[in-house]
Design an enzyme around this catalytic site. Structure first.
Site, PDB file in Angstrom:
ATOM      1  N   CYS A   1      42.218  41.717  23.796  1.00  0.00           N
ATOM      2  CA  CYS A   1      41.519  42.522  24.763  1.00  0.00           C
ATOM      3  C   CYS A   1      41.476  44.003  24.381  1.00  0.00           C
ATOM      4  CB  CYS A   1      42.195  42.330  26.109  1.00  0.00           C
ATOM      5  SG  CYS A   1      41.237  42.907  27.472  1.00  0.00           S
TER       6      CYS A   1
ATOM      7  N   TRP B   1      44.432  38.908  25.076  1.00  0.00           N
ATOM      8  CA  TRP B   1      44.164  38.081  26.253  1.00  0.00           C
ATOM      9  C   TRP B   1      43.670  36.750  25.709  1.00  0.00           C
ATOM     10  CZ3 TRP B   1      39.560  36.154  28.695  1.00  0.00           C
ATOM     11  CH2 TRP B   1      39.742  35.741  30.026  1.00  0.00           C
TER      12      TRP B   1
ATOM     13  N   GLU C   1      32.726  39.681  48.258  1.00  0.00           N
ATOM     14  CA  GLU C   1      33.583  40.625  47.535  1.00  0.00           C
ATOM     15  C   GLU C   1      35.003  40.611  48.101  1.00  0.00           C
ATOM     16  OE1 GLU C   1      34.925  43.815  45.059  1.00  0.00           O
ATOM     17  OE2 GLU C   1      33.526  42.142  44.879  1.00  0.00           O
TER      18      GLU C   1
ATOM     19  N   HIS D   1      27.732  23.763  58.578  1.00  0.00           N
ATOM     20  CA  HIS D   1      27.201  22.872  57.544  1.00  0.00           C
ATOM     21  C   HIS D   1      28.268  22.457  56.537  1.00  0.00           C
ATOM     22  CE1 HIS D   1      23.175  23.370  59.060  1.00  0.00           C
ATOM     23  NE2 HIS D   1      23.278  24.685  58.980  1.00  0.00           N
TER      24      HIS D   1
END
Length: 612
Positions: free
Chosen positions: A2, A75, A485, A508
């Site tokens: 990373c 990473w 978010e 639903h």
């Protein structure tokens, strides 16, 4: 990926820079780290799984010293989180490499190199780079530049690499394709990094490499640089304006906390372009008026939090400017058959400007004949702005926490400004209405500061959330993306499973999840959909669900058994989504504190996602 650092320092030990630079890149996310330096006799390496501090301690214990070296925070993408998989990778004791990105054809390359007699010690795609460069180095008579140039021809995918050789102790070769890499020039010392934050304490003189660049570096600077065509090239050196103070915590406990509280200032700085110059197309580029007059629709490409800012902006763009707007996840767009429209404006949104999926989606759109593009980004001179026809930078400042906060809200400010600008150009926003919108922007930082004052109440709620395993977030209309978010933030830093739905969708399917153990967060401002949201809340209450409602002062909610209410001071109209973002950020932050998770560096995540 990373993070990459490297240095050639004629008169100083590079180890201090390498470890300091890697610490400053920790925010990007990582699981292991390592450095390699030439000590005058051979290349020596230290790698450790976990924090950079563990690697630094090991380097000090070994007395590592050298004038040239490279470092990396990893990473994991290929292979597990183990020391053999950590960078740098070394071939034959002679070539050391660090690499960000993904070599897509690494399995074929691995087989080819094994056939040439090379043995592999790791599961990574990066080790093929080390062996490939070593092989080409032998074929090219010890010319490191030619070796890297030849080796990169074999690689398919994205990479930023830095290479040193034991018998070339005064030079480093770097190459970039699809992943960020910069060169920083000091006084008889040269640095490289993925991010300016790694070098800013040592020099502000920065040159950004472009895709296809390969460069030879010495302590005195850039000795040679070629572009993707193989021709000699130069990259402009600029003085970075990044503040070193912005990279420090100051009085805060975490960068996420600091960045949440920086939002009034960041929003004010970002809105300044409109407050000073009005809603004029020239804010987006000198030829923006011509571009905006030539478009009939908009397509926005983004990932993660930026995708949710795009979803929010669709409401503004279609209601204020009446411009048909589609929003797509960049990683999906680039792999489907697309009906191209040359009169459609392609907007890309990225905090870093280096998000690989978004970058590749833009290139795909351009290959289909889309000639108009606009980038909204927080990092000057990053890849997306350079590839775009128009650009407007957010002015959020450095964002260190992996979970984006101020980048998101400043993106919304720019997107709102775009909607009003287009509406004004199309005769849909009068001068009086434009002045009213400007006044709302001017008042926005103060409204957000008022919301900050609710932090103790939100922190109390967070204690309840910390004990849960799942949560639902609900919103309607333009506040539905804010619910999305909010759910994302809770997932990212608390590891509590969270989902978001339009409140009308409860019946639903999601209503089946609701019981006394499922907290339900509702974004319910006093707008035209408030009564609808109240009806949806009744559905939750009837099933024993516990409601946590973020609303406005004048929305007439009553607290009671199973219903908790926090009111912002007033409804701010069209900019309400920005204001209601702050409470969900604070809720996630304090829930993470209560659970004891690593707020700034959540597991498995990276800040700058430069791989698919």
């Amino acid at each position: 990926m990373c993070g990459i650092v490297g240095a050639i320092r004629a008169n100083h030990n590079v180890v201090d820079f390498l470890t300091d630079g890697l610490k400053r890149l920790e925010y990007r996310g990582y699981d292991s780290s390592g450095i390699a330096v030439f000590d005058g006799e051979k290349i020596k390496r230290v790698r450790r799984v976990g924090r950079v501090q563990l690697m630094e301690d090991a380097a000090k214990e070994k007395g590592l010293f050298g004038h040239i070296g490279i470092g990396h925070t990893r990473w994991a993408t290929h292979g597990g989180v183990t020391e053999p998989n950590a960078h740098p990778h070394i071939s034959g004791g002679l070539i050391a490499v660090v690499h960000n990105g993904i070599i897509e054809n690494f399995e074929d390359e691995r087989t080819r190199l094994q056939g040439l007699g090379y043995e592999f010690e790791s599961q990574t795609d990066t080790e093929v780079i080390a062996h490939s460069v070593k092989h080409e180095y032998s074929l090219n008579g010890g010319n490191l530049f030619e070796a890297v140039k030849s080796a990169t021809k074999n690689f398919h995918g994205a990479y930023a690499i830095a290479v040193i050789a034991q018998d070339n102790p005064d030079e480093m070769v770097v190459a970039r394709m699809g992943c960020p890499l910069l060169i920083a020039l000091g006084d008889n010392e040269t640095f490289i990094a993925s991010d300016v934050s790694a070098v800013i304490a040592f020099t502000r003189n920065i040159a950004y490499l472009e895709d296809g660049d390969i460069a030879v570096l010495r302590a005195g600077g850039i000795e040679k640089l070629i572009d993707k065509t193989g021709n000699p090239a130069q990259r402009k050196v600029k003085v970075s304006e990044l503040s070193l103070a912005s990279l420090e915590l100051g009085p805060y406990s975490h960068f996420m906390q600091k960045e949440i509280h920086e939002q009034p200032r960041a929003i004010a700085d970002t809105a300044e372009v409109f407050l000073d110059g009005g809603f004029e197309p020239e804010n987006f580029g000198k030829n923006a008026r011509e571009v905006f007059n030539d478009i009939d629709s908009i397509k926005i490409l983004a990932c993660g939090t930026s995708y949710y800012s795009a979803l929010t902006s669709k409401y503004w763009l279609e209601s204020i400017a009446k411009v048909p707007t589609d929003v797509e996840i960049a990683s999906e767009y680039r792999y489907r058959d697309v009906i191209a429209n040359p009169k459609q404006l392609i907007i890309t949104i990225s905090q870093s400007g280096e998000t690989l999926d978004t970058m590749e989606a833009l290139k795909y759109a351009q290959s289909l004949g889309h000639k108009h593009s606009l980038s909204i980004c927080n990092v000057m001179e990053s890849a997306l702005p350079r590839e775009s026809e128009l650009v407007l930078y957010t002015r959020a400042g450095a964002e260190i926490g992996v979970a984006s906060t101020k980048a998101f809200t400043t993106q919304l400010v720019v997107l709102f400004g775009l909607a009003v600008t287009l509406g004004k150009m199309r005769g849909l926003v009068s001068s009086g209405q434009a002045r009213a919108y400007l006044e709302e922007l001017r008042q926005l930082p103060g409204s957000i500061q008022h919301v900050m004052n609710l932090e103790p109440q939100i922190a109390a709620w967070a204690q309840k959330f910390a004990k849960k395993t799942s949560a639902l977030f609900l919103g309607r209309g333009i506040h539905y993306p804010i619910a999305l978010e909010g759910a994302l933030k809770l997932k990212e830093i608390t590891y509590i499973h969270a989902e978001a739905y339009p409140a009308g969708e409860l019946k639903h399917g999601p209503l089946a999840l609701v019981d006394e153990n499922m907290p339900v967060v509702v974004i319910a401002p006093n707008d035209s959909l408030l009564d609808k949201v109240k009806a949806n809340m009744q559905e939750v209450g009837a099933r024993g669900g516990e409601l946590f409602v973020f609303t406005d002062l004048d929305s007439h909610f009553n607290e009671g058994e199973g219903v908790h209410v926090i009111r912002t001071p007033r409804h701010v109209g069209v900019l309400s989504p920005i204001v209601h973002t702050i409470p969900v950020q604070l809720l996630s932050y304090h829930a993470a504190l209560a659970r004891g998770t690593d707020v700034d560096k959540p597991r498995n995540l990276a800040k700058s996602v430069t791989v698919e």
